[in-house]
Write a protein that holds these residues in place. Structure first.
Motif, mmCIF file in Angstrom:
data_model
loop_
_atom_site.group_PDB
_atom_site.id
_atom_site.type_symbol
_atom_site.label_atom_id
_atom_site.label_comp_id
_atom_site.label_asym_id
_atom_site.label_seq_id
_atom_site.Cartn_x
_atom_site.Cartn_y
_atom_site.Cartn_z
ATOM 1 N N SER A 69 0.843 -1.197 0.000
ATOM 2 C CA SER A 69 0.000 0.000 0.000
ATOM 3 C C SER A 69 0.876 1.243 0.000
ATOM 4 O O SER A 69 1.994 1.228 0.514
ATOM 5 N N THR A 71 -1.123 4.267 0.573
ATOM 6 C CA THR A 71 -2.139 5.186 1.075
ATOM 7 C C THR A 71 -1.712 5.739 2.426
ATOM 8 O O THR A 71 -1.404 4.975 3.354
ATOM 9 N N ARG A 74 -2.177 4.301 6.503
ATOM 10 C CA ARG A 74 -2.414 2.862 6.635
ATOM 11 C C ARG A 74 -1.130 2.171 7.105
ATOM 12 O O ARG A 74 -0.035 2.483 6.641
#
Length: 742
Positions: A69, A71, A74
């Motif tokens: 990820s 993002t 997160r």
């Protein structure tokens, strides 16, 4: 003598046994003596550790991050970022995998493992449930995987079941898994500007490895960090075996909460011992509370601490209590050259400091040899004559401030009885302490002997400490007396152990003996054996018991007494009987037929009243002189059969003075067991008593070990108590025995 050849009788002992009417069974004189590579022992267990090829785990060519990820906010994002940086450092190609992303941090992202552009060596699983991914990884022929997910054995019964399913899937897949419930420690950045032998670190709780990891800031090299977590597959033992064969590793430091497989741990420790690589371990579980917490954290079985302690000592694993001891001891063992002598010289500015440290060091078992008269005269040419220089050496302070300081240090190091020089500096006192530190560093560069300094200042920012002492790769610097003593004792013990190490696995019995086949016929699955039956088991392995007969009538008892010879002992014999004396079922010093008849009636009457089934009454030879010992076998949940020896009779319950070993072991370890007993002086003769037959006692311990190895799980427990050890040359006799079969 019995060595690690597992049972060859000495000529003297065979003669003693035969003279007493107890011809040893052939099994005890026909055990294998030659080392055999590989294979299984007599109970079907491996004799050598399998070493996993972990090169592609620590240095993969390609890495897949499943669940990658980028993002913000997160958890997977931070992990992905760290893995990208790590893969660049080790020269690996990193491939993000995520079903809904086209790219992660500018890197093309594959929707699944099957879509990866190349075969990968390592997959990092950033998913809540790694189980569904394992089959995909197997199909893609991934070599290694790391599972960070928690919620497995550390959480209780349901989690343990989930972990068992995960372990089974991994075993079917052929890949190797680190975790679950692990972390990113394997992917830390290690300093590459440090040289010399390195420490390899293994921890089940990642945070507990931080003190060792930060040793890099003090100039001590770290090569690997294996955070094993719950050990569904790869375990502490795998990494010990691997690190023991790495040329850059000088010592292995471990934080262990629970052992997954006791046998695998012993085999790994054996491999490290063969390679001469010291293993230093903190093992949680010394107390009931510690054991309970360890089980809840890693889902492991913690095992009886006395057995763990004994097993570690057998194979040279150095057990310490604190993380500070772990870092200091591992650092010293990794870097120090082998000692040239066991003697420790203590040198200080202050007589009080030297006396204080010497008292603690001597109490811990370090040897502080008195320096020769000639050496003392030499030292007094620089040190005032009224000061003590016999060891500890007190310089009075002023000589360290000029040319005399270095000459004193060199003179001490030149003494052949001195292998270690320790200089406690309790606090900075410039210019004395600064000049002393520099002289010690300079002297250490010109000698193969170990030079240790204790910098006692709580500040730790002084230039003499930060630059002079820590800047030296030859001086071992400590902050406390206790840690220095612990580390130096471990250093001397390790090299003493390593210089004479012979692997017991090399000479462990491979095939069952005739004794085993005879003993098998006596085993009663799920039952306790009567004393008479238990003694037959001992006889099968050549362990001497008294002349005795089992009788079922008063008349037969009288006849048996005549054959055995007065005085006699009479005892009720039955499978239900564990403690006969408390029930009045033992009669001693019987000297006539009438006493024997009366004793028989009384014993059988008590048994009927107590509703105890008897297989008869034993009429036994009375053995009156000797030291009462006990030798036994129990089954440990981690290590399997263990052998215990200790003071016997009622003393075993009062003093708990016992020593334990895990088979296989040789004669040296059997003798070491006796040396650990607080009551060992009884064997040597006290208050006019004569020394007893220690050789015969050692023989019994080794025969019992053979029984434990061959019968394995069929023998749940064996208790020979008392085993009376007679005077030198007279042997040992098992007066009573209890055996419980699985």
């Amino acid at each position: 003598m019995l060595g690690s050849t597992h049972g060859t009788l000495t000529t003297d002992f065979r003669a003693r046994v035969v003279a007493c009417g107890e011809e040893p069974h052939a099994a005890v004189v026909s055990m294998p003596t030659a080392a055999v590579e590989g294979g299984l022992d007599v109970s079907g267990r491996p004799l050598h550790a399998a070493v996993p090829d972990l090169d592609r785990f620590f240095r993969p060519r390609s890495v897949a991050v499943i669940g990658a990820s980028d993002t913000d906010g997160r958890p997977n994002t931070g992990i992905t970022r760290q893995l990208i940086a790590w893969s660049e450092r080790v020269g690996a190609r990193l491939h993000p995998v995520h079903p809904t992303r086209e790219s992660v941090f500018g890197r093309a992202c594959s929707p699944s493992v099957a879509d990866l552009p190349e075969q990968v060596d390592l997959a990092v699983l950033l998913v809540g449930d790694p189980l569904p991914v394992i089959e995909e990884l197997a199909e893609a022929k991934v070599k290694f995987a790391v599972a960070f997910a928690s919620g497995f054995a550390e959480t209780g019964e349901a989690g343990a079941a989930a972990q068992a399913r995960l372990a089974a899937a991994v075993e079917r897949s052929g890949l190797r898994l680190l975790g679950p419930n692990t972390n990113l420690n394997a992917f830390e950045e290690f300093r590459e500007d440090l040289d010399g032998p390195a420490i390899a670190l293994i921890t089940q709780s990642g945070h507990q490895g931080r003190p060792v990891y930060t040793l890099q800031e003090l100039g001590i090299r770290l090569s690997h960090w294996a955070p094993t977590g719950n050990e569904a597959d790869l375990e502490t033992s795998d990494f010990i075996s691997y690190f023991a064969e790495r040329p850059e590793v000088g010592a292995i430091a471990c934080y262990v909460e629970g052992l997954k497989d006791g046998r695998a741990f012993l085999l790994a420790a054996d491999r490290a011992a063969r390679a001469g690589v010291p293993v230093v371990a903190v093992k949680v579980g010394r107390t009931e509370t510690g054991a309970r917490m360890a089980a809840s954290h890693t889902g492991k079985l913690t095992g009886a601490d006395q057995v763990v302690d004994a097993a570690m000592r057998q194979f040279g694993v150095i057990r310490v209590d604190g993380l500070d001891e772990l870092q200091d001891t591992a650092a010293l063992l990794a870097r120090a050259r082998p000692p040239q002598a066991d003697g420790v010289a203590v040198y200080s500015i202050s007589g009080g400091t030297g006396a204080h440290f010497s008292d603690l060091a001597t109490g811990a078992g370090l040897q502080l040899p008195t320096l020769s008269e000639e050496k003392q005269r030499e030292l007094h040419s620089w040190i005032p004559g009224y000061l003590n220089v016999a060891n500890p050496i007190d310089n009075g302070g002023h000589p360290v401030g000029d040319w005399r300081g270095r000459k004193i240090i060199d003179a001490i190091l030149a003494d052949p009885s001195v292998g270690v020089l320790i200089c406690p500096i309790t606090g900075p006192f410039p210019p004395m302490s600064d000049r002393l530190a520099q002289d010690l560093v300079d002297a250490a560069e010109t000698t193969d002997k170990l030079v240790c300094v204790i910098w006692g200042s709580p500040v730790g920012t002084e230039d003499a400490y930060r630059t002079t002492l820590l800047g030296s790769s030859r001086v071992a610097t400590f902050r406390t007396f206790g840690n220095c003593i612990t580390a130096v004792r471990a250093y001397l013990d390790h090299h003493r152990f390593a210089s004479g190490y012979r692997s017991p696995f090399d000479e462990a019995p491979r095939t069952p003996s005739p004794s085993f086949r005879k003993a098998q016929a006596l085993i009663r699955p799920g039952r306790r054996l009567s004393e008479h039956a238990a003694k037959q088991l001992l006889r099968a392995y050549g362990i001497r018991v008294p002349r005795e007969q089992l009788v079922t009538s008063a008349a037969a008892a009288v006849r048996a007494a005549g054959l055995v010879g007065y005085p006699v002992v009479m005892k009720a014999s039955g499978a239900q009987l564990a403690h006969k004396t408390e029930l009045g079922l033992v009669k001693v010093q019987l000297t006539s037929a009438s006493q024997v008849r009366d004793a028989y009636r009384e014993l059988t009457d008590i048994a009927r009243f107590e509703s105890i089934d008897l297989d008869g009454v034993l009429v036994c030879q009375m053995i009156e002189r000797g030291v009462e010992m006990m030798v036994g076998v129990t089954q440990d949940a981690l290590f399997g059969p263990t052998v215990t020896v200790g003071l016997g009779g009622v003393l075993v319950e009062v003093l708990h003075d016992t020593a334990v070993r895990v088979p296989p072991f040789g004669e040296d370890q059997a003798r070491d067991m006796l040396g650990e007993l607080r009551g060992r002086a009884l064997l040597e003769g006290v208050r006019g008593g004569l020394p007893v037959d220690v050789d015969a006692l050692v023989e019994v311990v080794l025969r019992v070990q053979r029984m434990a190895l061959e019968l394995g799980d069929d023998l749940t427990e064996l208790d020979i108590n008392p085993l009376v050890v007679l005077g030198r040359g007279q042997g040992a006799v098992a007066l009573d025995a209890l055996a419980i079969c699985s």
